[in-house]
Design a protein around this motif. Structure first.
Motif, PDB file in Angstrom:
ATOM      1  N   ALA A 224       0.827  -1.209   0.000  1.00  0.00           N
ATOM      2  CA  ALA A 224       0.000   0.000   0.000  1.00  0.00           C
ATOM      3  C   ALA A 224       0.861   1.258   0.000  1.00  0.00           C
ATOM      4  N   VAL A 225       1.877   1.296   0.865  1.00  0.00           N
ATOM      5  CA  VAL A 225       2.745   2.475   0.939  1.00  0.00           C
ATOM      6  C   VAL A 225       3.532   2.643  -0.363  1.00  0.00           C
ATOM      7  N   LEU A 226       4.004   1.530  -0.915  1.00  0.00           N
ATOM      8  CA  LEU A 226       4.761   1.609  -2.170  1.00  0.00           C
ATOM      9  C   LEU A 226       3.889   2.158  -3.296  1.00  0.00           C
ATOM     10  N   LEU A 227       2.664   1.682  -3.407  1.00  0.00           N
ATOM     11  CA  LEU A 227       1.780   2.174  -4.464  1.00  0.00           C
ATOM     12  C   LEU A 227       1.474   3.660  -4.280  1.00  0.00           C
ATOM     13  N   LEU A 228       1.279   4.081  -3.045  1.00  0.00           N
ATOM     14  CA  LEU A 228       1.039   5.506  -2.788  1.00  0.00           C
ATOM     15  C   LEU A 228       2.223   6.351  -3.247  1.00  0.00           C
ATOM     16  N   ARG A 229       3.427   5.924  -2.873  1.00  0.00           N
ATOM     17  CA  ARG A 229       4.624   6.675  -3.252  1.00  0.00           C
ATOM     18  C   ARG A 229       4.825   6.674  -4.764  1.00  0.00           C
ATOM     19  N   MET A 230       4.583   5.531  -5.387  1.00  0.00           N
ATOM     20  CA  MET A 230       4.766   5.432  -6.840  1.00  0.00           C
ATOM     21  C   MET A 230       3.748   6.293  -7.590  1.00  0.00           C
ATOM     22  N   ARG A 231       2.521   6.331  -7.101  1.00  0.00           N
ATOM     23  CA  ARG A 231       1.496   7.142  -7.766  1.00  0.00           C
ATOM     24  C   ARG A 231       1.851   8.629  -7.710  1.00  0.00           C
ATOM     25  N   LEU A 232       2.349   9.078  -6.562  1.00  0.00           N
ATOM     26  CA  LEU A 232       2.770  10.476  -6.447  1.00  0.00           C
ATOM     27  C   LEU A 232       3.953  10.769  -7.361  1.00  0.00           C
ATOM     28  N   GLU A 233       4.923   9.851  -7.391  1.00  0.00           N
ATOM     29  CA  GLU A 233       6.100  10.051  -8.240  1.00  0.00           C
ATOM     30  C   GLU A 233       5.724  10.032  -9.718  1.00  0.00           C
ATOM     31  N   LEU A 234       4.779   9.170 -10.084  1.00  0.00           N
ATOM     32  CA  LEU A 234       4.316   9.128 -11.481  1.00  0.00           C
ATOM     33  C   LEU A 234       3.706  10.464 -11.887  1.00  0.00           C
ATOM     34  N   LEU A 235       2.889  11.026 -11.017  1.00  0.00           N
ATOM     35  CA  LEU A 235       2.266  12.318 -11.338  1.00  0.00           C
ATOM     36  C   LEU A 235       3.316  13.419 -11.473  1.00  0.00           C
ATOM     37  N   LYS A 236       4.364  13.357 -10.660  1.00  0.00           N
ATOM     38  CA  LYS A 236       5.435  14.355 -10.766  1.00  0.00           C
ATOM     39  C   LYS A 236       6.170  14.228 -12.092  1.00  0.00           C
ATOM     40  N   ARG A 237       6.523  12.995 -12.462  1.00  0.00           N
ATOM     41  CA  ARG A 237       7.319  12.792 -13.674  1.00  0.00           C
ATOM     42  C   ARG A 237       6.492  12.971 -14.943  1.00  0.00           C
ATOM     43  N   GLU A 238       5.189  12.694 -14.837  1.00  0.00           N
ATOM     44  CA  GLU A 238       4.329  12.804 -16.015  1.00  0.00           C
ATOM     45  C   GLU A 238       3.455  14.053 -15.941  1.00  0.00           C
ATOM     46  N   ALA A 239       3.941  15.071 -15.244  1.00  0.00           N
ATOM     47  CA  ALA A 239       3.113  16.259 -14.964  1.00  0.00           C
ATOM     48  C   ALA A 239       2.600  16.944 -16.226  1.00  0.00           C
ATOM     49  N   ARG A 240       3.335  16.804 -17.338  1.00  0.00           N
ATOM     50  CA  ARG A 240       2.928  17.489 -18.575  1.00  0.00           C
ATOM     51  C   ARG A 240       2.054  16.623 -19.477  1.00  0.00           C
ATOM     52  N   SER A 241       1.864  15.374 -19.123  1.00  0.00           N
ATOM     53  CA  SER A 241       1.052  14.494 -19.962  1.00  0.00           C
ATOM     54  C   SER A 241      -0.434  14.752 -19.705  1.00  0.00           C
ATOM     55  N   ARG A 242      -1.254  14.433 -20.678  1.00  0.00           N
ATOM     56  CA  ARG A 242      -2.680  14.707 -20.578  1.00  0.00           C
ATOM     57  C   ARG A 242      -3.330  13.906 -19.462  1.00  0.00           C
ATOM     58  N   TRP A 243      -2.967  12.624 -19.374  1.00  0.00           N
ATOM     59  CA  TRP A 243      -3.623  11.774 -18.379  1.00  0.00           C
ATOM     60  C   TRP A 243      -3.292  12.235 -16.959  1.00  0.00           C
ATOM     61  N   ALA A 244      -2.044  12.686 -16.721  1.00  0.00           N
ATOM     62  CA  ALA A 244      -1.657  13.146 -15.389  1.00  0.00           C
ATOM     63  C   ALA A 244      -2.386  14.440 -15.034  1.00  0.00           C
ATOM     64  N   VAL A 245      -2.481  15.359 -15.999  1.00  0.00           N
ATOM     65  CA  VAL A 245      -3.214  16.606 -15.769  1.00  0.00           C
ATOM     66  C   VAL A 245      -4.675  16.308 -15.461  1.00  0.00           C
ATOM     67  N   ALA A 246      -5.245  15.337 -16.196  1.00  0.00           N
ATOM     68  CA  ALA A 246      -6.644  14.966 -15.959  1.00  0.00           C
ATOM     69  C   ALA A 246      -6.833  14.376 -14.564  1.00  0.00           C
ATOM     70  N   GLN A 247      -5.884  13.567 -14.114  1.00  0.00           N
ATOM     71  CA  GLN A 247      -5.963  12.971 -12.784  1.00  0.00           C
ATOM     72  C   GLN A 247      -5.898  14.035 -11.698  1.00  0.00           C
ATOM     73  N   VAL A 248      -4.987  14.984 -11.853  1.00  0.00           N
ATOM     74  CA  VAL A 248      -4.856  16.060 -10.867  1.00  0.00           C
ATOM     75  C   VAL A 248      -6.123  16.900 -10.823  1.00  0.00           C
ATOM     76  N   GLN A 249      -6.665  17.234 -12.001  1.00  0.00           N
ATOM     77  CA  GLN A 249      -7.893  18.015 -12.051  1.00  0.00           C
ATOM     78  C   GLN A 249      -9.058  17.266 -11.420  1.00  0.00           C
ATOM     79  N   ARG A 250      -9.102  15.945 -11.640  1.00  0.00           N
ATOM     80  CA  ARG A 250     -10.166  15.136 -11.054  1.00  0.00           C
ATOM     81  C   ARG A 250     -10.062  15.138  -9.525  1.00  0.00           C
ATOM     82  N   CYS A 251      -8.834  15.014  -9.017  1.00  0.00           N
ATOM     83  CA  CYS A 251      -8.637  15.024  -7.565  1.00  0.00           C
ATOM     84  C   CYS A 251      -8.998  16.378  -6.960  1.00  0.00           C
ATOM     85  N   LEU A 252      -8.585  17.457  -7.655  1.00  0.00           N
ATOM     86  CA  LEU A 252      -8.912  18.792  -7.167  1.00  0.00           C
ATOM     87  C   LEU A 252     -10.400  19.040  -7.194  1.00  0.00           C
TER      88      LEU A 252
END
Length: 258
Positions: A224-252
């Motif tokens: 569980a902790v590993l997946l949480l950390r990986m999901r946050l890191e994925l969003l950081k590294r893929e911050a400019r991709s469409r899917w990551a932007v969509a995920q952040v907007q959905r969370c907000l």
């Protein structure tokens, strides 16, 4: 060549940041729930209701934390080596993210195993620390984790850092069999395995069953902790991709609607 590519197509699909993010989101609640239940049952059962050991008395109860932490510390490093190999061979970025995110968790588990081992060793051996083969190799494992963390942060180029960390993880995995078989290879104070999947447990069921719960709970907690950390890191590294932007907007949007 085409057959070889088709054979490993599933790995590349799973290694896709967007696919992994979606799959991890479905797994996360189950892992977190299983960890909470298993750790709650195992720790309460083991620390409060399991009978005392006929030789060590109540001091043996540290095994319900020490043994799962030590097992997870070693398993985590094996996972790092596998992730490093996948990253080097198939150039999958998620493998590097897994390596970088799991290393701190493995370091904490190794430190916990060493600390609880010292607490266990004082009443058992009369000393907080001895330069025993098992203890020394576990200390080396902690240094390997520190080395991976420091190496990943010291190299600014992400690709170069990923390759360097992968090589170190693969080379360092030789320490794992040394930890596991140190009790058989050398004359050590540390006792042998508490229980084995291939042998009948030496302890009564009311002592090893809660240990089984805590081991399962520790691994679910790690997942569980590993997946949480990986999901946050994925969003950081893929911050400019469409899917990551969509995920952040959905969370907000979900936070704003609360």
């Amino acid at each position: 060549m085409n057959n070889s590519q088709n054979r490993w197509a599933w790995l590349h699909r799973l290694g896709s940041p967007q696919t992994f993010y979606a799959l991890s989101g479905r797994l996360l609640p189950w892992l977190a729930g299983a960890a909470a239940v298993a750790l709650g049952v195992g720790l309460v059962w083991g620390l409060a209701f399991a009978p005392p050991d006929y030789q060590q008395g109540n001091s043996f109860r540290i095994i319900y934390i020490h043994v799962p932490a030590a097992m997870l510390a070693q398993s985590c490093y094996v996972m790092l080596a596998l992730a490093g190999a996948v990253g080097l061979v198939w150039k999958i970025k998620v493998a590097d993210i897994a390596l970088q995110c799991a290393a701190p968790i493995g370091a904490w588990m190794t430190a916990l195993a060493l600390v609880t081992g010292a607490i266990w060793g004082k009443p058992t051996w009369g000393s907080w620390w001895v330069w025993d083969a098992r203890l020394t190799s576990m200390l080396i494992l902690l240094f390997l984790y520190f080395g991976l963390i420091a190496l990943g942060q010291a190299i600014s180029n992400r690709d170069s850092a990923a390759k360097a960390c992968a090589v170190l993880a693969i080379v360092g995995v030789i320490n794992i069999p040394i930890i596991k078989y140190s009790v058989q290879w050398w004359n050590t104070l540390h006792q042998g395995a508490t229980f084995s999947l291939t042998e009948k447990p030496a302890m009564p069921a009311e002592m090893w069953l809660p240990l089984l719960f805590t081991v399962f709970g520790f691994y679910c907690f790690f997942g569980a902790v590993l997946l949480l950390r990986m999901r946050l890191e994925l969003l950081k590294r893929e911050a400019r991709s469409r899917w990551a932007v969509a995920q952040v907007q959905r969370c907000l949007g979900a936070e704003a609607s609360r």
